[in-house]
Design an enzyme around this catalytic site. Structure first.
Site, short mmCIF file in Angstrom:
data_model
loop_
_atom_site.label_atom_id
_atom_site.label_comp_id
_atom_site.label_asym_id
_atom_site.label_seq_id
_atom_site.Cartn_x
_atom_site.Cartn_y
_atom_site.Cartn_z
N ASP A 6 0.76 -1.19 0.06
CA ASP A 6 0.12 0.03 -0.11
C ASP A 6 0.95 1.15 -0.01
O ASP A 6 2.09 1.13 0.07
CB ASP A 6 -0.91 0.02 1.17
CG ASP A 6 -1.76 1.23 1.12
OD1 ASP A 6 -2.56 1.74 0.21
OD2 ASP A 6 -1.80 1.76 2.50
N SER A 7 0.11 2.44 -0.14
CA SER A 7 1.12 3.75 -0.12
C SER A 7 1.66 3.81 1.44
O SER A 7 2.75 4.67 1.60
CB SER A 7 0.33 4.99 -0.35
OG SER A 7 -0.75 4.72 0.73
N TYR A 38 -1.19 7.90 -2.34
CA TYR A 38 -1.23 7.86 -3.77
C TYR A 38 -2.41 8.42 -4.29
O TYR A 38 -2.30 8.50 -5.72
CB TYR A 38 -1.29 6.37 -4.07
CG TYR A 38 0.19 5.34 -4.02
CD1 TYR A 38 1.18 6.01 -3.80
CD2 TYR A 38 -0.12 4.00 -4.18
CE1 TYR A 38 2.45 5.00 -3.73
CE2 TYR A 38 1.02 3.25 -4.02
CZ TYR A 38 2.08 3.96 -3.82
OH TYR A 38 3.50 3.08 -3.79
N GLY A 39 -3.27 8.54 -4.03
CA GLY A 39 -4.69 9.06 -4.26
C GLY A 39 -4.74 10.36 -5.15
O GLY A 39 -5.67 10.28 -6.09
N CYS A 69 -4.22 -1.79 -1.80
CA CYS A 69 -4.42 -0.25 -2.11
C CYS A 69 -5.50 -0.34 -3.26
O CYS A 69 -5.15 -0.72 -4.51
CB CYS A 69 -3.10 0.33 -2.59
SG CYS A 69 -3.22 1.82 -3.27
N ASN A 70 -6.35 0.57 -2.97
CA ASN A 70 -7.63 0.42 -4.06
C ASN A 70 -7.02 1.30 -5.49
O ASN A 70 -7.31 1.24 -6.44
CB ASN A 70 -8.93 1.24 -3.54
CG ASN A 70 -9.46 0.11 -2.56
OD1 ASN A 70 -10.34 -0.46 -2.95
ND2 ASN A 70 -9.05 0.46 -1.50
N CYS A 178 -11.01 2.80 0.51
CA CYS A 178 -9.77 3.28 0.51
C CYS A 178 -9.11 2.69 1.73
O CYS A 178 -9.99 2.73 2.83
CB CYS A 178 -9.44 4.71 0.41
SG CYS A 178 -7.89 5.20 0.97
N THR A 179 -8.08 1.72 1.59
CA THR A 179 -7.81 1.12 3.13
C THR A 179 -7.29 1.84 4.23
O THR A 179 -7.21 1.31 5.15
CB THR A 179 -6.66 0.07 2.65
OG1 THR A 179 -5.51 0.77 1.95
CG2 THR A 179 -7.17 -1.14 1.61
N HIS A 180 -7.06 3.21 3.89
CA HIS A 180 -6.61 4.09 4.95
C HIS A 180 -7.94 4.43 5.88
O HIS A 180 -7.90 4.87 7.18
CB HIS A 180 -6.24 5.31 4.50
CG HIS A 180 -4.75 5.44 4.26
ND1 HIS A 180 -4.29 4.67 3.16
CD2 HIS A 180 -3.80 5.96 4.85
CE1 HIS A 180 -3.04 4.84 3.07
NE2 HIS A 180 -2.45 5.71 4.10
N1 DGL Z 1 -4.86 3.09 0.68
C1 DGL Z 1 -4.74 3.24 -0.38
C2 DGL Z 1 -5.96 3.12 -1.17
O1 DGL Z 1 -6.69 2.03 -0.83
C3 DGL Z 1 -4.17 4.36 -1.02
C4 DGL Z 1 -4.66 5.96 -0.31
C5 DGL Z 1 -3.53 7.04 -0.50
O2 DGL Z 1 -2.21 6.81 -0.53
O3 DGL Z 1 -3.97 8.29 -1.21
O4 DGL Z 1 -6.58 3.80 -2.11
#
Ligand code: DGL
Length: 253
Positions: A6-7, A38-39, A69-70, A178-180
């Site tokens: 993931d990021s 990453y988003g 990471c989505n 988003c996994t965050h």
């Molecule tokens: N946790 C990631 C996701 O599921 C990345 C979120 C990010 O880094 O912006 O999209």
């Protein structure tokens, strides 16, 4: 050995669900803290970062890859073939298990995600395939704020302003795509009240791992963490999720 990436801290929510279901799994986790979040990145940038993440995990002897990471889901197909000779059944990502969860459901779904995820249209297309309409809500600042470990007040204000103008009565379920976001699930619940349910797909992804890779990936329960830049928030979050485990966190040069 399963390689998860993931990021940054977001994928730890998926790792935690996986460990609860399958404690004996061996995992190497890569958090790309240097390039998080990453988003807001372009598809091209994300493809490059995805290839690099998969290369790192392959070097660490991962035999299966779990993308937690989505935002990179749209980049995975090309990365797999470019970066390593990994057959498609050795990859699990977020979108498939999340959407499959709603196959038989009549819930009206609002899906919260990063801009990259929404722009890629992977969820819109996948929901269309199961004959279901989905509405998307971008929360552009949220993953970065979680990654920086900002205050609860700040998180709440980002979520509140994201939901401004949204008729929450038009939905039954908010999906945290988003996994965050599950790291601040309680704030979502406070902001949204009890009329809406909040869905974290991590459990569905862990179940997919069990069905697809078990018992092949049975191990000794080892966990290793690699990050591309040191991050106190990453270290704290790992310690919070796995308080009783001696874990190694390496910062890549
Ligand atoms: N946790 C990631 C996701 O599921 C990345 C979120 C990010 O880094 O912006 O999209």
């Amino acid at each position: 050995m399963i390689g998860i990436f993931d990021s940054g801290v977001g994928g730890l929510t998926v790792l935690s669900a996986l460990k609860k279901r399958l404690p004996s799994v061996d995992v190497v986790y890569f958090g790309d803290t240097k390039h998080a979040p990453y988003g807001g990145k372009s598809r091209e940038e994300l493809t490059t970062l995805t290839i690099e993440a998969i290369r790192i995990l392959a070097r660490e002897k991962a035999t299966s890859i779990l993308s937690a990471c989505n935002s990179v889901s749209a980049s995975l197909a090309v990365s797999l073939f470019d970066a390593m000779a990994l057959p498609p059944e050795r990859l699990i990502e977020m979108v498939g298990p999340t959407v499959a969860h709603f196959r038989e459901s009549s819930e009206r779904v609002l899906l919260c995600a990063t801009e990259a995820t929404i722009r890629s249209e992977v969820y819109q297309n996948a929901f269309r395939m199961i004959g279901k309409e989905v509405h998307m809500l971008a929360l552009p600042a949220l993953a970065g704020a979680i990654e920086r470990g900002v205050s609860r007040e700040e998180i709440e204000s980002i979520i509140r302003s994201g939901f401004e103008g949204i008729d929450t009565n038009a939905y039954d379920t908010v999906v945290l795509a988003c996994t965050h976001y599950p790291l601040v699930q309680d704030v979502f619940k406070d902001v949204l009240g009890s009329s809406l349910s909040v869905y974290d797909p991590a459990e569905a992804v862990a179940l997919r791992v069990e069905r697809q890779w078990w018992p092949r990936e049975t191990g000794n329960g080892e966990m290793r963490f690699l990050i591309s830049e040191d991050s106190p928030i990453f270290r704290e979050t790992v310690a919070r999720f796995f308080p009783d485990t001696a874990v190694r966190i390496e910062v890549l040069e």
